[in-house]
Write a protein that holds these residues in place. Structure first.
Motif, PDB file in Angstrom:
ATOM      1  N   CYS A   1       0.818  -1.217   0.000  1.00  0.00           N
ATOM      2  CA  CYS A   1       0.000   0.000   0.000  1.00  0.00           C
ATOM      3  C   CYS A   1       0.850   1.265   0.000  1.00  0.00           C
ATOM      4  CB  CYS A   1      -0.948   0.009   1.189  1.00  0.00           C
ATOM      5  SG  CYS A   1      -0.123   0.060   2.802  1.00  0.00           S
ATOM      6  N   GLU A   2       2.157   1.131   0.312  1.00  0.00           N
ATOM      7  CA  GLU A   2       3.041   2.294   0.356  1.00  0.00           C
ATOM      8  C   GLU A   2       3.932   2.400  -0.871  1.00  0.00           C
ATOM      9  OE1 GLU A   2       2.558   4.339   2.554  1.00  0.00           O
ATOM     10  OE2 GLU A   2       1.977   3.399   4.440  1.00  0.00           O
ATOM     11  N   TRP A   3       3.995   1.345  -1.678  1.00  0.00           N
ATOM     12  CA  TRP A   3       4.967   1.317  -2.766  1.00  0.00           C
ATOM     13  C   TRP A   3       4.579   2.301  -3.858  1.00  0.00           C
ATOM     14  CZ3 TRP A   3       5.319  -0.333  -8.037  1.00  0.00           C
ATOM     15  CH2 TRP A   3       6.638  -0.460  -8.501  1.00  0.00           C
ATOM     16  N   GLU A   4       5.578   3.058  -4.308  1.00  0.00           N
ATOM     17  CA  GLU A   4       5.385   3.971  -5.426  1.00  0.00           C
ATOM     18  C   GLU A   4       6.686   4.076  -6.193  1.00  0.00           C
ATOM     19  OE1 GLU A   4       4.270   7.753  -3.797  1.00  0.00           O
ATOM     20  OE2 GLU A   4       6.267   8.212  -3.066  1.00  0.00           O
ATOM     21  N   TYR A   5       6.573   4.487  -7.430  1.00  0.00           N
ATOM     22  CA  TYR A   5       7.781   4.666  -8.232  1.00  0.00           C
ATOM     23  C   TYR A   5       7.646   5.926  -9.065  1.00  0.00           C
ATOM     24  CZ  TYR A   5      11.503   4.171 -11.581  1.00  0.00           C
ATOM     25  OH  TYR A   5      12.629   4.415 -12.337  1.00  0.00           O
ATOM     26  N   SER A   6       8.722   6.682  -9.122  1.00  0.00           N
ATOM     27  CA  SER A   6       8.768   7.877  -9.954  1.00  0.00           C
ATOM     28  C   SER A   6      10.126   7.918 -10.649  1.00  0.00           C
ATOM     29  CB  SER A   6       8.581   9.142  -9.098  1.00  0.00           C
ATOM     30  OG  SER A   6       8.647  10.301  -9.899  1.00  0.00           O
ATOM     31  N   GLU A   7      10.121   8.236 -11.907  1.00  0.00           N
ATOM     32  CA  GLU A   7      11.385   8.357 -12.623  1.00  0.00           C
ATOM     33  C   GLU A   7      12.242   9.432 -11.957  1.00  0.00           C
ATOM     34  OE1 GLU A   7      12.835   6.796 -15.023  1.00  0.00           O
ATOM     35  OE2 GLU A   7      11.229   5.391 -15.459  1.00  0.00           O
ATOM     36  N   PRO A   8      13.474   9.101 -11.577  1.00  0.00           N
ATOM     37  CA  PRO A   8      14.326  10.088 -10.886  1.00  0.00           C
ATOM     38  C   PRO A   8      14.469  11.390 -11.655  1.00  0.00           C
ATOM     39  CG  PRO A   8      15.306   7.907 -10.763  1.00  0.00           C
ATOM     40  CD  PRO A   8      14.132   7.790 -11.686  1.00  0.00           C
TER      41      PRO A   8
ATOM     42  N   LYS B   1     -12.646  -0.620  -0.819  1.00  0.00           N
ATOM     43  CA  LYS B   1     -12.389  -1.515  -1.944  1.00  0.00           C
ATOM     44  C   LYS B   1     -10.966  -1.327  -2.464  1.00  0.00           C
ATOM     45  CE  LYS B   1     -13.816  -2.542  -6.708  1.00  0.00           C
ATOM     46  NZ  LYS B   1     -14.755  -2.209  -7.806  1.00  0.00           N
ATOM     47  N   ILE B   2     -10.566  -0.065  -2.621  1.00  0.00           N
ATOM     48  CA  ILE B   2      -9.207   0.228  -3.079  1.00  0.00           C
ATOM     49  C   ILE B   2      -8.197  -0.279  -2.056  1.00  0.00           C
ATOM     50  CG2 ILE B   2      -7.576   2.109  -3.533  1.00  0.00           C
ATOM     51  CD1 ILE B   2      -9.934   3.697  -4.702  1.00  0.00           C
ATOM     52  N   ALA B   3      -8.473  -0.027  -0.780  1.00  0.00           N
ATOM     53  CA  ALA B   3      -7.549  -0.440   0.286  1.00  0.00           C
ATOM     54  C   ALA B   3      -7.433  -1.958   0.365  1.00  0.00           C
ATOM     55  CB  ALA B   3      -8.021   0.120   1.619  1.00  0.00           C
ATOM     56  N   GLN B   4      -8.559  -2.662   0.222  1.00  0.00           N
ATOM     57  CA  GLN B   4      -8.561  -4.118   0.363  1.00  0.00           C
ATOM     58  C   GLN B   4      -7.686  -4.790  -0.682  1.00  0.00           C
ATOM     59  OE1 GLN B   4     -12.420  -5.944  -0.082  1.00  0.00           O
ATOM     60  NE2 GLN B   4     -11.839  -7.759   1.080  1.00  0.00           N
ATOM     61  N   TYR B   5      -7.662  -4.236  -1.885  1.00  0.00           N
ATOM     62  CA  TYR B   5      -6.864  -4.829  -2.956  1.00  0.00           C
ATOM     63  C   TYR B   5      -5.383  -4.828  -2.586  1.00  0.00           C
ATOM     64  CZ  TYR B   5      -4.899  -5.691  -7.570  1.00  0.00           C
ATOM     65  OH  TYR B   5      -4.181  -6.219  -8.626  1.00  0.00           O
ATOM     66  N   TYR B   6      -4.972  -3.855  -1.780  1.00  0.00           N
ATOM     67  CA  TYR B   6      -3.568  -3.754  -1.373  1.00  0.00           C
ATOM     68  C   TYR B   6      -3.364  -4.234   0.064  1.00  0.00           C
ATOM     69  CZ  TYR B   6      -2.682  -1.291  -5.676  1.00  0.00           C
ATOM     70  OH  TYR B   6      -2.561  -0.974  -7.014  1.00  0.00           O
ATOM     71  N   ASP B   7      -4.303  -5.078   0.543  1.00  0.00           N
ATOM     72  CA  ASP B   7      -4.219  -5.681   1.875  1.00  0.00           C
ATOM     73  C   ASP B   7      -4.157  -4.651   2.989  1.00  0.00           C
ATOM     74  OD1 ASP B   7      -4.366  -8.291   0.950  1.00  0.00           O
ATOM     75  OD2 ASP B   7      -2.213  -8.417   0.625  1.00  0.00           O
ATOM     76  N   MET B   8      -4.773  -3.493   2.739  1.00  0.00           N
ATOM     77  CA  MET B   8      -4.962  -2.518   3.814  1.00  0.00           C
ATOM     78  C   MET B   8      -6.264  -2.859   4.523  1.00  0.00           C
ATOM     79  SD  MET B   8      -3.942   1.103   1.985  1.00  0.00           S
ATOM     80  CE  MET B   8      -4.378   2.077   3.421  1.00  0.00           C
ATOM     81  N   SER B   9      -6.244  -2.895   5.837  1.00  0.00           N
ATOM     82  CA  SER B   9      -7.441  -3.241   6.598  1.00  0.00           C
ATOM     83  C   SER B   9      -8.371  -2.041   6.725  1.00  0.00           C
ATOM     84  CB  SER B   9      -7.048  -3.733   7.992  1.00  0.00           C
ATOM     85  OG  SER B   9      -6.462  -2.675   8.743  1.00  0.00           O
TER      86      SER B   9
END
Length: 484
Positions: free
Chosen positions: A122-129, A365-373
């Motif tokens: 739920c915390e993972w993100e990526y941005s081109e440096p 619904k969005i949170a559940q997909y990323y295993d956020m309770s």
């Protein structure tokens, strides 16, 4: 601090390479893992089990591994097996960053893959440096500057902060912060009383921008974490309050003297001496006992100047500076974290102060997909309502469109969007300057992306099956008789 966690009943449901990135400094692989385990918390001093879950809990994580572009796949035991990846000598993992036998910097990535970080899904993100404001300016001044070292450094600083809080001592911070910061920190603690956080979890660390001057350079790092606040009264008694996990978003400003260069040998060794790489004689040492390097005045690495929030004018000024590449980019490889999406949507949708059941359904619904309770979602909402969390609105059309695309992608996680969910997406779109037609366009763009992804996966599986059958047929071919 003083705890270790034991995992049992481990089951892995999904394991896949999510993303691969390469540059002049590192090859980077992000591996997605969905699994479950039963966890136990054990006191390091006594060995006593403090808490144990009999039932397994599911979790999703991204593991980021790095190595130098020059490194080759090992044909012998390496770091995972407890051996030096260069000479093969046995190592005491975690005790040193340099092999005592051959002198190699074992966590530099020159010889083997190194685990750089583990991030909750739920915390993972990526941005081109290259899209980070002033990234190219920093790279011109320091060609070896890299995200991995900065994230490692900021992570160590974060945990030293938590140790200072729980131990009521400045010692853990003195090596990693300026004297001015330490003095200010002590003064604030004297004024507000003793408090610390329990059940701390570091969610993510991400570089957001730079301030480069003639004599001093600063970097701005967004640190997202959570914990349960504990306040201790004047007689060292814990004041009973509502024990709810609190989401915290902070900006760590780290600085160093202008002209200092990154030492690639110490990329993932922020807890070791930046000069010689040796283990420090004390966890709280300010000077290396091997080479006498002074560690807290910015001549040998990044040190903490201050901690602020996302509404600080110094931070907003930095992130408002856009590079030419960013201004001209219509699309980029940015991946925004699920927690950011949920927090921004909650911030916008709940702006009227009313928690609507339909809005909560979409957020959950969005949170559940990323295993956020649901508890984590409620914690986000509670932190927003208390004014403890604030995420700046998208700065431009690119950020707004990326947000809308990400929301559509997460809402489509189960393959469909209900009329109620589409209505909430339209409400989100209106808040960031888009129309109903734009929501439809975003949903169709996500559906096309999903279709292409599924088609590519189908082709990949077909190729693998064909290669397997060809290999099997080749193995079953009868051997030709030798000619006399």
């Amino acid at each position: 601090m003083g705890l270790k966690y034991r995992h049992s009943k481990m089951t892995v449901y999904e394991l896949r390479i999510a993303q691969v990135n390469c540059d002049n400094n590192f090859d980077v692989i992000h591996v997605f893992i969905r699994a479950s385990s039963a966890d136990s918390a054990i006191d390091l001093k006594t060995g006593e089990t403090l808490a144990a879950n009999e039932e397994s809990r599911k979790f999703s994580e991204y593991w980021t591994l790095i190595r130098r572009p020059s490194a080759k796949t090992l044909q012998k035991p390496g770091l995972v097996e407890g051996s030096c990846p260069n000479c093969g000598a046995s190592l005491e993992i975690g005790q040193a960053t340099v092999c005592n036998t051959c002198g190699s910097f074992i966590r530099s990535g020159y010889y083997d893959w190194v685990l750089a970080k583990i991030t909750q899904a739920c915390e993972w993100e990526y941005s081109e440096p290259g899209l980070i404001p002033d990234w190219n300016v920093m790279k011109q001044a320091d060609s070896d500057f890299n995200l991995q070292q900065i994230e490692d450094r900021a992570g160590v600083v974060f945990w030293m902060m938590r140790l200072s809080e729980s131990s009521q001592s400045l010692e853990p911070m003195q090596r990693f912060a300026t004297e001015a910061f330490c003095e200010q920190y002590q003064l604030l603690n004297n004024e507000r009383g003793y408090s610390y956080m329990e059940n701390v979890a570091l969610g993510s660390v991400s570089l957001k921008g730079f301030r480069i001057t003639k004599h001093w350079d600063s970097i701005f790092i967004l640190v997202i974490w959570s914990g349960v606040p504990v306040t201790v009264g004047s007689q060292n008694r814990i004041l009973e309050k509502r024990r709810v996990s609190q989401i915290t978003r902070e900006i760590y400003i780290l600085g160093r003297r202008h002209g200092v260069k990154t030492n690639q040998n110490n990329t993932l060794s922020s807890a070791h001496c930046p000069g010689c790489g040796g283990p420090l004689s004390s966890t709280f040492a300010v000077t290396c006992s091997y080479c006498n390097t002074l560690l807290n005045e910015g001549s040998n690495g990044w040190i903490l100047e201050r901690i602020t929030n996302e509404s600080d004018p110094a931070y907003t000024k930095v992130i408002e500076r856009k590079t030419t590449t960013e201004k001209d980019a219509e699309e980029d490889a940015d991946t925004r974290s699920a927690r950011d999406i949920v927090t921004i949507m909650a911030q916008i949708l709940l702006a009227d102060g009313i928690t609507d059941p339909d809005e909560m359904k979409l957020l959950n619904k969005i949170a559940q997909y990323y295993d956020m309770s649901e508890d984590q979602v409620r914690s986000i909402i509670s932190s927003l309502q208390a004014g403890m969390v604030y995420i700046p609105a998208p700065a431009d059309n690119r950020e707004s469109w990326s947000l809308l695309l990400a929301a559509a992608r997460m809402a489509l996680a189960d393959g469909q969007i209900s009329p109620v969910e589409k209505r909430e997406l339209i409400l989100l779109a209106q808040h960031i300057g888009y129309s109903t037609a734009d929501v439809t366009r975003a949903i169709k763009a996500e559906e096309r992306r999903r279709f292409e992804e599924m088609r590519e996966e189908k082709h990949r599986l077909a190729r693998e099956q064909m290669q397997s059958e060809l290999l099997k047929n080749k193995e079953n071919e009868p051997e030709e008789d030798d000619e006399s």
